[in-house]
Enzyme design. Structure first.
Site: not given
Length: 298
Positions: A98, A121, A123, A125, A138, A225, A227, A270
């Site tokens: 990412h 996402d 997360h 980030d 990332h 992302d 994830d 990712e």
């Protein structure tokens, strides 16, 4: 006919787990170009951005891993994304980790006075060198794009910041570091955690997101992302977090974004084939991309 330019970025330097550099190839192998062309779209695969392997001296003491390489690669990506937009094409960027969002946003934001960002996402980030537990870049691209972090990252593309905090919506968050939580509150960034998604439903989340961004932005970038989805649906990611968004509700999200006509650039990142099961995550990515570009059952 809508024109789409695929840009691969086989970058694995923004984090520690090898294999995510094969993500663009895995997504292509899962039939991306054929799927998009079946939607009567003009599709051009521009190939891959060259990944810098420059191991030169870092200018300042820092805990940021592979800093020089990430800077050079993202600057090249910034130039490519900007070129594609200038040609009237939609940049579809395939990662890679990412950290490549730094270059994508640098290239896209210069074409809009107020670029909106949907950050799909697990997360945030939103780390910097001061708050990152790992030093992995990332986990920093959204902070960098806000003008926070190492000056050489922040100034990729020759300007900063790329985006404003009030023009960001994070969807699917369920793993935030302490510094990220503080920054979200300080900057007033709009976040739909999994709690909100479960409580409101994806349809309401996307409707509210579009209402929120459409009033004050010219274009909207989608940074997805894999994830963000639950590991059950997308096992091939480097930082899986249980309790994520389902493949089904993510399809709904992409269909609603498609119907809105507001998305002007996108990246899917990712995908790590080494950690995947029979290319399941790359195939999920292709399905979501197809929905974003208008594929429907009927």
């Amino acid at each position: 006919m809508k024109k789409i330019s695929i840009i691969g970025v086989p970058m694995d330097l923004g984090q520690n787990r090898r294999g995510v550099d094969m993500g663009p190839s895995a997504i292509r192998y899962a039939g991306l170009e054929k799927r998009l062309k079946s939607l009567d779209l003009e599709v051009i695969d521009t190939g891959d951005i060259e990944i810098s392997r420059d191991h030169g001296q870092i200018k300042k003491e820092t805990n940021l891993k592979n800093l020089n390489e990430v800077i050079v690669t993202n600057d090249n990506l910034n130039n490519k994304v900007s070129e594609v937009i200038s040609e009237g094409s939609f940049p579809l960027v395939l990662g890679g980790d990412h950290s490549i969002a730094i270059g994508t946003l640098a290239g896209a934001a210069k074409h809009y006075d107020n670029l909106g960002v949907i950050w799909y996402d697990a997360h945030g980030d939103l780390n910097t060198a001061d708050t990152s537990p790992s030093g992995n870049i990332h986990g920093m691209p959204l902070a960098v794009s806000l003008g926070l972090g190492h000056e050489d990252l922040v100034n990729i593309g020759g300007y900063a910041p790329k985006i404003k905090p009030e023009n960001i919506v994070i969807i699917g968050a369920r793993s935030l570091d302490k510094g990220e939580r503080e920054l979200i509150k300080e900057k007033g960034i709009k976040v739909y955690t999994m709690h909100e998604v479960d409580k409101l439903g994806m349809s309401t989340v996307i409707k509210e997101t579009l209402d929120y961004l459409s009033k004050k932005t010219e274009g909207v970038h989608l940074s997805l992302d894999l994830d963000g989805l639950d590991p059950e649906d997308c096992p091939g990611v480097g930082t899986p977090v249980m309790g994520g968004l389902s493949y089904r509700e993510s399809h709904l999200a992409m269909e609603m974004l498609s119907d809105s006509g507001l998305i002007t650039s996108a990246e899917f990142v990712e995908v790590n084939p080494i950690l995947d099961e029979k290319n399941k995550t790359a195939e999920a990515a292709v399905g979501l991309i197809a929905s974003l570009f208008g594929e429907k059952l009927l």
